[in-house]
Enzyme design. Structure first.
Site, PDB file in Angstrom:
ATOM      1  CD  GLN A  76      -7.628  -2.118 -12.294  1.00  0.00           C
ATOM      2  OE1 GLN A  76      -6.920  -3.098 -12.465  1.00  0.00           O
ATOM      3  NE2 GLN A  76      -7.520  -1.378 -11.212  1.00  0.00           N
ATOM      4  CG  HIS A  84      -3.085   1.291  -2.334  1.00  0.00           C
ATOM      5  ND1 HIS A  84      -1.757   1.034  -2.535  1.00  0.00           N
ATOM      6  CD2 HIS A  84      -3.753   0.591  -3.281  1.00  0.00           C
ATOM      7  CE1 HIS A  84      -1.618   0.208  -3.563  1.00  0.00           C
ATOM      8  NE2 HIS A  84      -2.813  -0.070  -4.037  1.00  0.00           N
ATOM      9  CB  VAL A  91      -2.006   9.992  -4.864  1.00  0.00           C
ATOM     10  CG1 VAL A  91      -1.044  10.655  -3.892  1.00  0.00           C
ATOM     11  CG2 VAL A  91      -3.423  10.006  -4.301  1.00  0.00           C
ATOM     12  CB  SER A 147       2.851   2.837  -9.324  1.00  0.00           C
ATOM     13  OG  SER A 147       3.066   1.496  -9.701  1.00  0.00           O
ATOM     14  CB  SER A 148       3.033  -1.475  -5.867  1.00  0.00           C
ATOM     15  OG  SER A 148       1.774  -1.207  -5.330  1.00  0.00           O
ATOM     16  NE  ARG A 149       4.205  -3.870 -12.129  1.00  0.00           N
ATOM     17  CZ  ARG A 149       2.928  -4.206 -12.293  1.00  0.00           C
ATOM     18  NH1 ARG A 149       2.012  -3.285 -12.375  1.00  0.00           N
ATOM     19  NH2 ARG A 149       2.572  -5.480 -12.366  1.00  0.00           N
ATOM     20  CG  LEU A 174      -1.863  -1.231   1.320  1.00  0.00           C
ATOM     21  CD1 LEU A 174      -2.751  -1.133   2.566  1.00  0.00           C
ATOM     22  CD2 LEU A 174      -2.732  -1.403   0.071  1.00  0.00           C
ATOM     23  CG  HIS A 175       1.080   3.275  -3.424  1.00  0.00           C
ATOM     24  ND1 HIS A 175       0.015   4.026  -3.831  1.00  0.00           N
ATOM     25  CD2 HIS A 175       1.166   2.252  -4.321  1.00  0.00           C
ATOM     26  CE1 HIS A 175      -0.515   3.513  -4.922  1.00  0.00           C
ATOM     27  NE2 HIS A 175       0.152   2.418  -5.235  1.00  0.00           N
TER      28      HIS A 175
END
Ligand code: PAF
Length: 286
Positions: free
Chosen positions: A153, A36, A176, A185-187, A32-33
């Site tokens: 998506q 989220h 954000v 992004s998690s990436r 989570l960032h």
């Protein structure tokens, strides 16, 4: 805060919640960032109870994609959710989401599901719609919260909900961004310091397109060329696609004649990043 693992516990908990209030669902793959966190805060404002699902969905990863390497840190995610006042987390093992021998609905992503992210990641959206449909079925949320960073998506989930008349309101939430405009992004965590420094090129490219649209440019080839130039001038970035789509159909267009969205997908050596921006002035364009 409850931490639940099974589908039956999830059904039981959320149907009890629905009896005396509204359920907000924030579907995630964990790690989570701040993006989220903004979805969760929004859900907490709207709903009586907030559920966060944490499930790295194998069905949306193709062979050779980063399923095994996808960042996972459940303890940290649990702390983040607790800090944000989440009521429950559903973090199931794969068998609870996809019980063996049980055929689950696989909503069709259609032709839009084969373009852009769907072209780069065949089968990706089939997997996304399958898991989101399953989550909606088990949770029965009143509202579900998705970030606009994943615009394609979001478009496909919205269309699935309308076509199947699923009784849930999809709440799109603004992307954000970090201080240089990079979308959370998690990436992003995979980028080397040098890549991270250059990753602002996605937002710079989108901002150029936005500037041109704001100034009245309607030919999308001009916007696409400007975005490609910006990314092309970034040493570690390789363009996957840059495009402008009609926002209501997600089809690439040659001329802006209504709400339109600029899209970029860029490969860095350590991560592939995507972003998009609704073009200013496009809503009233003809
Ligand atoms: O956007 C994501 O994190 C995932 O695609 C989602 C919606 C949680 C489905 O696995």
């Amino acid at each position: 805060m409850d931490l639940i693992r099974t589908a039956s516990d999830l059904r039981e908990l959320t149907s009890a919640w629905r009896a005396d209030g509204e359920v907000g669902l924030v579907p995630t793959m964990g790690s989570l960032h701040d993006g989220h966190a903004s979805l969760i805060r929004r859900a907490r404002e709207d709903a009586t109870r907030t559920l966060v699902s944490i499930f790295v969905n194998p069905a949306q990863f193709g062979p050779g994609e980063d399923l095994a390497a996808y960042p996972r840190d459940e303890d940290r995610d649990v702390d983040v959710c607790r800090g944000l006042g989440v009521d429950a987390i559903w973090a199931p093992p794969v068998e609870e989401v996809y019980p063996s021998g049980v055929p689950l609905p696989e909503p069709d992503a259609g032709p839009v599901g084969e373009t852009f992210e769907g072209a780069a990641r065949p089968g990706h959206f089939r997997g996304v719609l399958k898991v989101v449909h399953r989550l909606f079925d088990l949770t029965g949320p009143c509202r579900a919260y998705f970030g606009q960073k994943d615009a394609q998506q979001l478009f496909l989930i919205g269309r699935m909900v309308r076509e199947l008349a699923i009784p849930v309101t999809i709440v799109p939430c603004a992307t954000v961004r970090e201080s240089d405009g990079l979308a959370c992004s998690s990436r992003n965590a995979r980028l080397s310091p040098e890549e991270r420094e250059q990753a602002g090129c996605l937002f710079l490219a989108l901002s150029e397109a936005a500037g041109l649209a704001r100034a009245g440019e309607r030919e999308t080839a001009v916007l696409v060329a400007a975005m490609a130039r910006e990314i092309g001038a970034t040493p570690m970035a390789r363009i996957d696609y840059v495009a402008v789509v009609r926002d209501v159909t997600f089809e690439a267009i040659a001329r802006i004649d209504g709400p339109a969205r600029a899209l970029v997908a860029v490969r860095f050596p350590s991560a592939r990043l995507i972003d998009n921006l609704l073009l200013p002035g496009s809503a009233g364009a003809r």
